[in-house]
Scaffold this motif. Structure first.
Motif, PDB file in Angstrom:
ATOM      1  N   LYS A 188      11.682  -0.184   7.677  1.00 13.18           N
ATOM      2  CA  LYS A 188      11.122  -0.415   6.350  1.00 13.18           C
ATOM      3  C   LYS A 188      11.627  -1.682   5.679  1.00 13.18           C
ATOM      4  CE  LYS A 188      14.355   2.897   4.241  1.00 13.18           C
ATOM      5  NZ  LYS A 188      14.412   4.181   3.498  1.00 13.18           N
ATOM      6  N   GLU A 189      12.738  -2.228   6.159  1.00 13.78           N
ATOM      7  CA  GLU A 189      13.244  -3.472   5.581  1.00 13.78           C
ATOM      8  C   GLU A 189      12.559  -4.703   6.172  1.00 13.78           C
ATOM      9  OE1 GLU A 189      15.166  -3.462   3.037  1.00 13.78           O
ATOM     10  OE2 GLU A 189      15.395  -1.286   3.077  1.00 13.78           O
ATOM     11  N   THR A 190      11.968  -4.557   7.337  1.00 12.75           N
ATOM     12  CA  THR A 190      11.363  -5.709   8.017  1.00 12.75           C
ATOM     13  C   THR A 190       9.873  -5.538   8.278  1.00 12.75           C
ATOM     14  OG1 THR A 190      11.953  -4.779  10.179  1.00 12.75           O
ATOM     15  CG2 THR A 190      13.532  -6.299   9.145  1.00 12.75           C
ATOM     16  N   ALA A 191       9.303  -4.386   8.000  1.00 19.34           N
ATOM     17  CA  ALA A 191       7.906  -4.104   8.332  1.00 19.34           C
ATOM     18  C   ALA A 191       6.952  -5.047   7.611  1.00 19.34           C
ATOM     19  CB  ALA A 191       7.573  -2.654   7.991  1.00 19.34           C
ATOM     20  N   THR A 192       5.894  -5.409   8.311  1.00 17.31           N
ATOM     21  CA  THR A 192       4.843  -6.263   7.730  1.00 17.31           C
ATOM     22  C   THR A 192       3.478  -5.584   7.777  1.00 17.31           C
ATOM     23  OG1 THR A 192       4.505  -7.369   9.856  1.00 17.31           O
ATOM     24  CG2 THR A 192       6.065  -8.390   8.317  1.00 17.31           C
ATOM     25  N   TYR A 193       3.444  -4.325   8.159  1.00 15.65           N
ATOM     26  CA  TYR A 193       2.192  -3.579   8.263  1.00 15.65           C
ATOM     27  C   TYR A 193       2.447  -2.176   7.734  1.00 15.65           C
ATOM     28  CZ  TYR A 193      -2.316  -2.177  10.232  1.00 15.65           C
ATOM     29  OH  TYR A 193      -3.622  -1.750  10.379  1.00 15.65           O
ATOM     30  N   PRO A 194       1.482  -1.585   7.009  1.00 17.12           N
ATOM     31  CA  PRO A 194       1.721  -0.253   6.444  1.00 17.12           C
ATOM     32  C   PRO A 194       1.836   0.827   7.517  1.00 17.12           C
ATOM     33  CG  PRO A 194      -0.538  -0.962   6.048  1.00 17.12           C
ATOM     34  CD  PRO A 194       0.190  -2.141   6.602  1.00 17.12           C
ATOM     35  N   ARG A 195       2.245   1.998   7.086  1.00 16.44           N
ATOM     36  CA  ARG A 195       2.406   3.117   8.014  1.00 16.44           C
ATOM     37  C   ARG A 195       1.077   3.463   8.673  1.00 16.44           C
ATOM     38  NH1 ARG A 195       0.647   8.329   6.213  1.00 16.44           N
ATOM     39  NH2 ARG A 195      -0.364   8.142   4.161  1.00 16.44           N
ATOM     40  N   LEU A 196       1.167   4.112   9.822  1.00 21.76           N
ATOM     41  CA  LEU A 196      -0.024   4.559  10.520  1.00 21.76           C
ATOM     42  C   LEU A 196      -0.446   5.932  10.016  1.00 21.76           C
ATOM     43  CD1 LEU A 196       0.858   3.491  14.175  1.00 21.76           C
ATOM     44  CD2 LEU A 196      -0.476   2.253  12.476  1.00 21.76           C
ATOM     45  N   THR A 197      -1.724   6.183  10.048  1.00 24.21           N
ATOM     46  CA  THR A 197      -2.249   7.466   9.609  1.00 24.21           C
ATOM     47  C   THR A 197      -3.506   7.801  10.397  1.00 24.21           C
ATOM     48  OG1 THR A 197      -3.122   8.727   7.725  1.00 24.21           O
ATOM     49  CG2 THR A 197      -3.526   6.358   7.738  1.00 24.21           C
ATOM     50  N   THR A 198      -3.732   9.090  10.586  1.00 24.74           N
ATOM     51  CA  THR A 198      -4.978   9.533  11.228  1.00 24.74           C
ATOM     52  C   THR A 198      -6.029   9.890  10.188  1.00 24.74           C
ATOM     53  OG1 THR A 198      -4.171  11.823  11.343  1.00 24.74           O
ATOM     54  CG2 THR A 198      -3.751  10.402  13.239  1.00 24.74           C
ATOM     55  N   PHE A 199      -5.690   9.732   8.916  1.00 28.92           N
ATOM     56  CA  PHE A 199      -6.649   9.930   7.833  1.00 28.92           C
ATOM     57  C   PHE A 199      -7.183   8.554   7.399  1.00 28.92           C
ATOM     58  CE2 PHE A 199      -3.698  13.655   6.726  1.00 28.92           C
ATOM     59  CZ  PHE A 199      -4.352  14.489   7.620  1.00 28.92           C
ATOM     60  N   ASN A 200      -8.147   8.592   6.505  1.00 30.75           N
ATOM     61  CA  ASN A 200      -8.635   7.340   5.939  1.00 30.75           C
ATOM     62  C   ASN A 200      -7.613   6.812   4.936  1.00 30.75           C
ATOM     63  OD1 ASN A 200     -11.062   7.348   7.347  1.00 30.75           O
ATOM     64  ND2 ASN A 200     -12.067   8.620   5.794  1.00 30.75           N
ATOM     65  N   SER A 201      -7.303   5.516   5.044  1.00 37.63           N
ATOM     66  CA  SER A 201      -6.269   4.916   4.202  1.00 37.63           C
ATOM     67  C   SER A 201      -6.921   4.015   3.159  1.00 37.63           C
ATOM     68  CB  SER A 201      -5.288   4.125   5.061  1.00 37.63           C
ATOM     69  OG  SER A 201      -4.210   3.669   4.284  1.00 37.63           O
ATOM     70  N   ASP A 202      -7.550   4.643   2.170  1.00 38.14           N
ATOM     71  CA  ASP A 202      -8.246   3.862   1.145  1.00 38.14           C
ATOM     72  C   ASP A 202      -7.280   3.039   0.312  1.00 38.14           C
ATOM     73  OD1 ASP A 202     -10.671   4.871   1.951  1.00 38.14           O
ATOM     74  OD2 ASP A 202     -10.628   6.555   0.554  1.00 38.14           O
ATOM     75  N   ASN A 203      -6.067   3.489   0.174  1.00 43.03           N
ATOM     76  CA  ASN A 203      -5.101   2.736  -0.620  1.00 43.03           C
ATOM     77  C   ASN A 203      -4.712   1.433   0.063  1.00 43.03           C
ATOM     78  OD1 ASN A 203      -2.865   2.730  -2.863  1.00 43.03           O
ATOM     79  ND2 ASN A 203      -1.786   2.302  -0.956  1.00 43.03           N
ATOM     80  N   ASN A 204      -4.466   1.487   1.352  1.00 43.49           N
ATOM     81  CA  ASN A 204      -3.955   0.306   2.062  1.00 43.49           C
ATOM     82  C   ASN A 204      -5.037  -0.703   2.391  1.00 43.49           C
ATOM     83  OD1 ASN A 204      -1.374   1.401   2.028  1.00 43.49           O
ATOM     84  ND2 ASN A 204      -1.649   2.425   4.003  1.00 43.49           N
ATOM     85  N   PHE A 205      -6.209  -0.206   2.783  1.00 43.85           N
ATOM     86  CA  PHE A 205      -7.237  -1.101   3.307  1.00 43.85           C
ATOM     87  C   PHE A 205      -8.289  -1.374   2.243  1.00 43.85           C
ATOM     88  CE2 PHE A 205      -5.798   1.149   7.310  1.00 43.85           C
ATOM     89  CZ  PHE A 205      -4.852   0.170   7.594  1.00 43.85           C
ATOM     90  N   ARG A 206      -7.895  -2.232   1.344  1.00 39.17           N
ATOM     91  CA  ARG A 206      -8.789  -2.709   0.300  1.00 39.17           C
ATOM     92  C   ARG A 206      -8.382  -4.140  -0.033  1.00 39.17           C
ATOM     93  NH1 ARG A 206      -9.563   1.261  -2.430  1.00 39.17           N
ATOM     94  NH2 ARG A 206     -10.635   0.239  -4.148  1.00 39.17           N
ATOM     95  N   SER A 207      -9.235  -4.830  -0.744  1.00 45.13           N
ATOM     96  CA  SER A 207      -8.998  -6.239  -1.039  1.00 45.13           C
ATOM     97  C   SER A 207      -7.716  -6.400  -1.851  1.00 45.13           C
ATOM     98  CB  SER A 207     -10.187  -6.821  -1.802  1.00 45.13           C
ATOM     99  OG  SER A 207      -9.988  -8.170  -2.110  1.00 45.13           O
ATOM    100  N   SER A 208      -6.752  -7.111  -1.271  1.00 43.09           N
ATOM    101  CA  SER A 208      -5.503  -7.389  -1.976  1.00 43.09           C
ATOM    102  C   SER A 208      -4.848  -8.596  -1.342  1.00 43.09           C
ATOM    103  CB  SER A 208      -4.556  -6.180  -1.914  1.00 43.09           C
ATOM    104  OG  SER A 208      -3.942  -6.085  -0.637  1.00 43.09           O
ATOM    105  N   ASP A 209      -3.868  -9.161  -2.045  1.00 44.30           N
ATOM    106  CA  ASP A 209      -3.193 -10.336  -1.509  1.00 44.30           C
ATOM    107  C   ASP A 209      -2.284  -9.987  -0.331  1.00 44.30           C
ATOM    108  OD1 ASP A 209      -1.246  -9.004  -2.937  1.00 44.30           O
ATOM    109  OD2 ASP A 209      -0.529 -10.773  -4.008  1.00 44.30           O
TER     110      ASP A 209
END
Length: 959
Positions: A865-886
């Motif tokens: 978590k201190e070095t990660a550059t990609y969000p956690r993996l999920t088998t559900f839909n990740s509407d929070n992570n995959f939306r237009s953002s910087d």
């Protein structure tokens, strides 16, 4: 009947060419045969344009040709035959941004420029570079005004080659090249995918789906048929390159009375797919013919007849292989099932084998599963083949009447064009069965104990025709042209014209039309002081009666300072001209459809509702209000230009500043009407389309060229660029917070949330603003609460950067030519800076059952978590992570080495002048290098064929 007419027209054209050739041979003395050198002399590489000739060269502008030194309204041109002698191109507008300032894929940042071929709207990709004489880019309002409404965003005018007086010339060019993929997407193999999918389930509070033993077997690869690990980009399925070949023959000649030109060309290219039916049925072929004849009937009348035809065939298979490569996970199924691994005595399975119509190489059945009964591999092997056919025929003719008996310098011109294009798909569609194997292991050996069949094999042999479309273009113009010089100093020009074209396409109720009258009045005194008035009186059926016609006036002024006394004897400045132009162009380009000025009701798309008795009632819904006052949107522009040459044209330059505003853009302006004019359900709207939105573009473009002869070496270096900004000046909007207003922001603005790292713990989530985009967990992206209301929603979206959708804000181009003895080195490079893009393809936005790319290796976990550059993996839909953002934003800054070519021209003394006069060879590389921080991202194509590098060797000869 259509093709019968085509044959007749071609026969007539060829017979006229033959007649002209005979006339030429009879009138020319064979002892004084003169051949034009196809390898241009070094002295031609001068002038403000990157590829051009001296200032007296004629440049095609609206309905006339003008000497380069007298151009008005911001026009640049390229001499294509000169360019081809040092840079082999496969597309008519290839690398144009390396030569023309102000062009970045669009003209001055405006999308939707008009392409004209020999004065009529045609496709740039249907004319080959060897057919072209000149490409002119008309940028300013004054330069394009005469073309009317549909030219209001700039014009690229392509002029094809014509015959010249002289003995017959035959030019041959042949090329052989290869296309090699720049890069392929990288996806995880089966074992790694399963491991991370188990992790994703664990993140979701679910138990693992794949056992450690299963993962191990997929990783070991001892039996890829039982434990598949399918790599769609493997050499088992894809070649590392495919070939491209082309050949062109040009024949031209004539005398003072008649001149002719003919071009025959052919090119063929293969495909990357290297298995199944695609191996022998992939690629494309194109054959083209172009011919024209110019005849001087007498001292007063001349005419031209032009004809062109192209036949394009693309062959393929009934499969979206590249789409499957981006979506189908590697462990799902084995593409092939080996029959030699069927357990002995399995009679039922052998019945399938013996009755299969698609036994691949005599060894394999098609693999699949209950969920993959059709798949890309099976489609390529057995799904059938298709051919896409495109045929185009173009015909235009013109008559010129010299009216010098009425008034010296007066000419009447008329031109007619009739073009046809048709395309359709031919396909043979097969049904096939796929098989899923059940496996057993006996004494360490895997065997198939049974097969489950899905589907049936059926080869119909019936050819299917689909996707049949056509397009017809009819163009006509007539003009009175006046051009005369009085007392050597007073040059007067004028044009009075009527211009129209109409494009009918299948599936379109209305034809695309352009109709306008035009007037041009020009005067220059001793090539020192210039004034030009150009205007169009345009008509558009997209507007209501009473507003369908409008006048578009423009004015240009120029002053050649180098002819003034204070500069005429300068040893530094030998050419300097200042010009300015302004105008208002009325256009219907941004009016998306016809009858938008009329309101309407709909029944088919209307709502259903019910009363208490339960009976459904189908309504008539109002969807749009009336606006009988709708008018043309307008392009209002001012630009100023400075061009010149220094030190005897050692340095030439050209720079322009422009500002234009597109005003009166159509929109249903909800904020301008009471809220009861529109409801959301049932859908009702009485909002009319009104002229409301305003857009502004302003910027500067420049071109600098150095031409120097150093002993036996000639160097030509061209550098050009453009920086421009855009702004939405006026918008119909009503946002709660001012930071969300689109007005005042760039037209290509990217909007989204600003991230603030990851949620690293549940306590952090509990203390943060509440997200409305679904449940969040540690490892999800945290966003900034812009308005401080304690909630993350769309009201927290802010401006993130420029998208560069009409070209990057800063574009640069460079071209270099070095000639030494018989060698020529040419290079072209381009750069784009200041734009951003979003990593939002399926390669980056991975959740649920998506295929995993290598980017997920940098995912968030408790240990990373201190070095990660990609969000956690999920088998559900990740509407929070995959939306237009910087979080997903990246800069698209890049420098491209677009072209390098080395040419060698054999000395003429080596040849017999009666047969071959000139011979040259060359080697070319295209798309060779990209320098960019995000190079890997920008070179990726997801769900489609990869971007390619091109390497070529060629030969050219003059007979």
């Amino acid at each position: 009947m259509k093709y019968k007419k085509l044959r007749i027209a071609l026969c007539l054209g060829l017979s006229w060419i033959a007649t002209a050739e005979g006339m030429a041979k009879e009138s020319l003395n064979p002892t004084i045969r003169q051949h034009k050198n196809i390898f241009p002399e070094r002295s031609t590489f001068v002038g403000p344009d990157s590829i051009g000739t001296d200032s007296t060269t004629l440049v095609q502008v609206a309905f006339r040709k003008v000497q380069k030194k007298d151009l008005m309204g911001n026009v640049q041109s390229i001499n294509v035959p000169q360019l081809l002698d040092k840079s082999y191109n496969t597309y008519s507008l290839e690398n144009l941004d390396a030569f023309i300032p102000g062009y970045n894929g669009n003209i001055w940042g405006m999308g939707g420029y008009l392409v004209l071929v020999d004065g009529f709207p045609r496709d740039a990709n249907n004319v080959m570079p060897t057919e072209i004489d000149q490409v002119s880019v008309l940028k300013g309002a004054n330069a394009i005004a005469l073309y009317g409404s549909r030219a209001a965003k700039g014009v690229i005018s392509i002029t094809t080659k014509r015959g010249k007086s002289g003995s017959q010339q035959i030019k041959i060019r042949a090329n052989s090249g290869i296309n090699a993929a720049m890069s392929y997407p990288q996806y995880l193999g089966s074992a790694e995918y399963m491991t991370l999918y188990n992790e994703a389930r664990q993140n979701d509070g679910l138990s693992p789906l794949y056992s450690a033993e299963t993962i191990y077997q997929h990783a070991a690869g001892t039996n890829p048929y039982r434990y598949p690990n399918v790599d769609y980009y493997s050499s088992d399925y894809i070649k590392d390159h495919y070939n491209r070949y082309d050949a062109t023959a040009e024949i031209s000649g004539g005398n003072q009375r008649a001149q002719y030109y003919t071009n025959f060309g052919f090119w063929s290219e293969g495909s990357l797919l290297n298995f199944g039916q695609a191996k022998k049925n992939g690629g494309a072929n194109r054959f083209n013919m172009r011919g024209n004849i110019d005849v001087k009937v007498n001292d007063l009348i001349s005419l031209n007849v032009d004809a062109a035809a192209s036949f394009y065939i693309s062959k393929g298979v009934n499969a979206d292989y590249w789409g499957a490569a981006a979506t189908v996970r590697p462990h799902r199924f084995s593409p092939l099932i080996p029959i030699d691994m069927i357990e002995e005595g399995d009679v039922n399975s052998m019945v399938y084998v013996n009755n299969s119509n698609f036994l691949i190489d005599g060894k394999y059945l098609l693999g699949g599963s209950q969920l993959d009964q059709t798949n890309a591999f099976a489609n390529v092997y057995a799904g059938g083949t298709n051919r896409y056919l495109n045929r185009q025929f173009q015909f235009n003719t013109g008559l010129n009447f010299d009216l010098k008996n009425i008034l010296e310098g007066l000419v009447f011109k008329t031109n007619l064009a009739v073009d046809y294009q048709s395309n359709y798909n031919q396909s043979y569609n097969n049904n096939y069965a796929v098989y899923q194997a059940s496996w057993n292991n006996y004494d360490g050996k895997d065997l198939i104990s049974s097969l489950t069949k899905y589907g049936d094999d059926r080869i119909s042999g019936i050819q299917n025709i689909s996707g049949s479309t056509y397009r017809q273009t009819i163009g006509l113009n007539g003009s009175l042209n006046f051009n005369r010089t009085y007392s050597n100093d007073h040059h007067v020009s004028a044009i009075l014209l009527a211009n129209a074209f109409q494009i009918a396409a299948s599936g379109s109720y209305h034809k695309t039309s352009n109709a306008n009258l035009g007037l041009q009045l020009g005067y220059n005194y001793s090539s020192k002081y210039y004034v030009d008035f150009s205007s169009a009186y345009s008509h558009s059926a997209k507007l209501p009666q009473g507003n369908r016609r409008a006048l578009s006036p423009t004015l240009a002024l120029a002053w050649r300072l180098s002819k003034e006394n204070f500069l005429v004897d300068s040893k530094v400045v030998n050419e300097l001209r200042l010009s300015a132009s302004a105008g208002i162009l009325n256009t219907d380009l941004d009016i998306s459809d016809y009858y938008l000025y009329q309101g309407y009701y709909t029944y088919n798309d209307a709502a259903w509702y019910s009363w208490r008795d339960g009976d459904l009632v189908h309504t008539f819904d109002r969807r749009r209000g009336d606006n009988p006052n709708m008018k043309f949107p307008k392009r209002k522009e001012f630009n100023i230009n400075l061009e010149g040459g220094l030190y005897n044209n050692l340095i030439t330059f050209n720079t322009s500043y422009f500002v234009n505003r597109m005003s009166g853009g159509l929109v249903q302006a909800a904020t301008q009407y009471p809220m009861y004019f529109m409801t959301y359900w049932p859908v009702y709207s009485d909002l009319p389309y009104v002229n409301f939105n305003d857009d502004e573009r302003r910027g500067v473009d420049f071109g600098i060229n150095l031409n120097k002869q150093i002993n036996k070496t000639f160097v030509s270096l061209g550098f050009n660029g453009m920086y421009y900004t855009t702004k939405a000046v006026k918008r119909d909007e009503l946002y709660e917070f001012a930071y969300q207003n689109r007005a005042g922001k760039p037209l290509d603005a990217i909007w989204g949330l600003q991230h603030d790292g990851f949620y690293n713990s549940q306590s952090e989530i509990d203390q943060a603003a509440f997200s409305t985009f679904g449940e969040v967990k540690p490892g999800d992206i945290k966003y900034k609460d812009q308005n401080g209301d304690g909630t993350i929603d769309t009201r927290d979206e802010v401006y993130l950067g420029k998208g560069g959708w009409a070209g990057a804000p800063l574009t640069l181009g460079c071209n270099l030519t070095v000639k030494w003895n018989n060698f020529t080195l040419f290079a072209a490079a381009t750069g784009q800076f200041g734009a951003k893009a979003m990593k939002n393809s399926s390669y980056f936005w991975v959740d649920a059952e998506d295929k995993y790319s290598v980017v997920v290796r940098d995912r968030w976990t408790e240990s990373t978590k201190e070095t990660a550059t990609y969000p956690r993996l999920t088998t559900f839909n990740s509407d929070n992570n995959f939306r237009s953002s910087d979080f997903w934003l990246y800069k698209t800054d890049r420098i491209n080495l677009s072209k390098v070519q080395l040419s060698y021209d054999f000395p003429k003394r080596l040849f017999n002048a009666k047969f071959i006069h000139e011979l040259g060879i060359y080697a070319t590389g295209s798309n060779l290098l990209t320098i960019a921080k995000e190079k890997e991202t920008m070179q990726l194509n997801i769900g489609q064929a990869p971007q390619m590098r091109f390497f070529n060797i060629g030969l050219k000869a003059l007979f």
